[in-house]
Write a protein that holds these residues in place. Structure first.
Motif, PDB file in Angstrom:
ATOM      1  N   ARG A  97       4.440  -3.469   4.820  1.00  0.00           N
ATOM      2  CA  ARG A  97       3.662  -4.582   5.366  1.00  0.00           C
ATOM      3  C   ARG A  97       2.169  -4.274   5.274  1.00  0.00           C
ATOM      4  O   ARG A  97       1.740  -3.171   5.634  1.00  0.00           O
ATOM      5  CB  ARG A  97       4.044  -4.830   6.818  1.00  0.00           C
ATOM      6  N   HIS A  98       1.392  -5.256   4.811  1.00  0.00           N
ATOM      7  CA  HIS A  98      -0.062  -5.161   4.776  1.00  0.00           C
ATOM      8  C   HIS A  98      -0.654  -6.199   5.719  1.00  0.00           C
ATOM      9  O   HIS A  98      -0.123  -7.313   5.841  1.00  0.00           O
ATOM     10  CB  HIS A  98      -0.601  -5.417   3.363  1.00  0.00           C
ATOM     11  N   THR A  99      -1.769  -5.864   6.338  1.00  0.00           N
ATOM     12  CA  THR A  99      -2.451  -6.798   7.252  1.00  0.00           C
ATOM     13  C   THR A  99      -3.934  -6.903   6.913  1.00  0.00           C
ATOM     14  O   THR A  99      -4.753  -7.212   7.781  1.00  0.00           O
ATOM     15  CB  THR A  99      -2.288  -6.341   8.714  1.00  0.00           C
ATOM     16  N   ASP A 100      -4.277  -6.659   5.642  1.00  0.00           N
ATOM     17  CA  ASP A 100      -5.690  -6.594   5.268  1.00  0.00           C
ATOM     18  C   ASP A 100      -6.241  -7.905   4.719  1.00  0.00           C
ATOM     19  O   ASP A 100      -7.360  -7.955   4.229  1.00  0.00           O
ATOM     20  CB  ASP A 100      -5.906  -5.493   4.229  1.00  0.00           C
ATOM     21  N   THR A 101      -5.457  -8.984   4.806  1.00  0.00           N
ATOM     22  CA  THR A 101      -5.950 -10.274   4.341  1.00  0.00           C
ATOM     23  C   THR A 101      -6.020 -11.256   5.504  1.00  0.00           C
ATOM     24  O   THR A 101      -5.344 -11.091   6.521  1.00  0.00           O
ATOM     25  CB  THR A 101      -5.046 -10.858   3.235  1.00  0.00           C
TER      26      THR A 101
END
Length: 300
Positions: A97-101
């Motif tokens: 999971r990424h949360t950088d956008t």
């Protein structure tokens, strides 16, 4: 859900990208290692069993609708079902999971990355890349309904050129609700490609709907392009949108094409059009023993 797949050769590079971004978290998969280095070794150990595969890495990004709140558990269940549908049931994979956008409103927009091995653990055969884009799109559309997620317009519907502003204004002035020829063509092609026909089958199906589709060839025999004619109006595939070009039909609409199998059928009409006309010959009547024109003079 929007899906995008990229294939490559280096496991370590994509794992570094997926796992080492700020806030990144591996939330599941079927691997033992927990670091990029360890996972790369596990992936490569299986990939090395099939040296013919030049791009064993599958990097898949999954982006839910901005208004969708997807828990890690739901995302993992979705990813597992997705991998089964696209043929990766027997392959190694992890979900990160990424949360950088962010959304346009500045809100966090979590998205997910799957790193997978295209070489299967069971028999070391490779998952085919043929029409993988289409398989992914179909799987996502089906799973959106199954999981009750917000549906995202399929790319093959999005990648069409809408009627121009001038056409829309003309229709408004004339107060007509009739569809433009362009829109009719797009709908006809969409309907004719629902069952993934071959290219010659598609042309025959369109003909039954009143659409004359022609594949044009270069002098070398390579496909040059595709045109569609309806109601006396002709559009190139590019005019309708990239999903309606010759390569777009294969990529977005799942139309099958094999040059060796199909070109003879597709080339018939083009070949007839290009065939030279026989020369006009003025017959030599005397050669057939016809009488010469008699002279009006007296014979002595």
């Amino acid at each position: 859900m929007i899906g995008k797949t990229v294939k490559g050769n280096g496991f370590r590079g994509v794992l570094n990208y997926a796992m080492e971004k700020p806030g990144a978290e591996c939330i599941g998969g079927n691997m033992s290692a927990t670091t990029a280095k360890g996972l790369a070794l596990e992936f490569r150990a299986i990939a090395n069993h099939n040296q013919r595969v030049k791009r064993p890495v599958a990097h898949i990004s999954l982006s839910p609708s901005p208004s969708e709140e997807l828990s890690d558990l739901l995302a993992l269940d979705f990813a597992r079902a997705y991998m089964d549908k696209i043929g990766f049931r027997n392959c190694q994979w992890i979900l990160v999971r990424h949360t950088d956008t962010e959304t346009e409103d500045g809100l966090p927009r979590p998205h997910f990355h799957i790193v997978a091995n295209r070489v299967q653990q069971t028999d070391y055969k490779v998952v085919t890349a043929w029409r993988d884009y289409r398989r992914s799109e179909v799987a996502i559309r089906e799973l959106e309904q199954e999981f009750g997620l917000i549906q995202v317009q399929p790319s093959w519907e999005f990648d069409r050129i809408a009627p121009s502003t001038g056409q829309q204004q003309k229709a408004k002035r004339e107060q007509t609700t009739d569809e433009s020829v362009k829109a009719k063509l797009q709908k006809a092609i969409d309907a004719a490609t629902d069952d993934n026909p071959t290219m010659p089958e598609l042309l025959r199906k369109l003909k039954r709907q009143g659409v004359i589709a022609k594949v044009h060839f270069q002098s070398t025999g390579r496909v040059q392009g595709l045109t569609y004619s309806m109601d006396g109006i002709t559009f190139s595939g590019t005019n309708l949108g990239k999903a309606y070009t010759f390569p777009g039909l294969m990529k977005y609409r799942g139309v099958g094409y094999e040059a060796e199998r199909d070109n003879k059928l597709l080339y018939v009409e083009e070949e007839a059009k290009m065939a030279p006309k026989p020369p006009t010959i003025t017959p030599n009547l005397h050669a057939f023993g016809l009488p010469k024109k008699r002279s009006n003079g007296l014979e002595l």
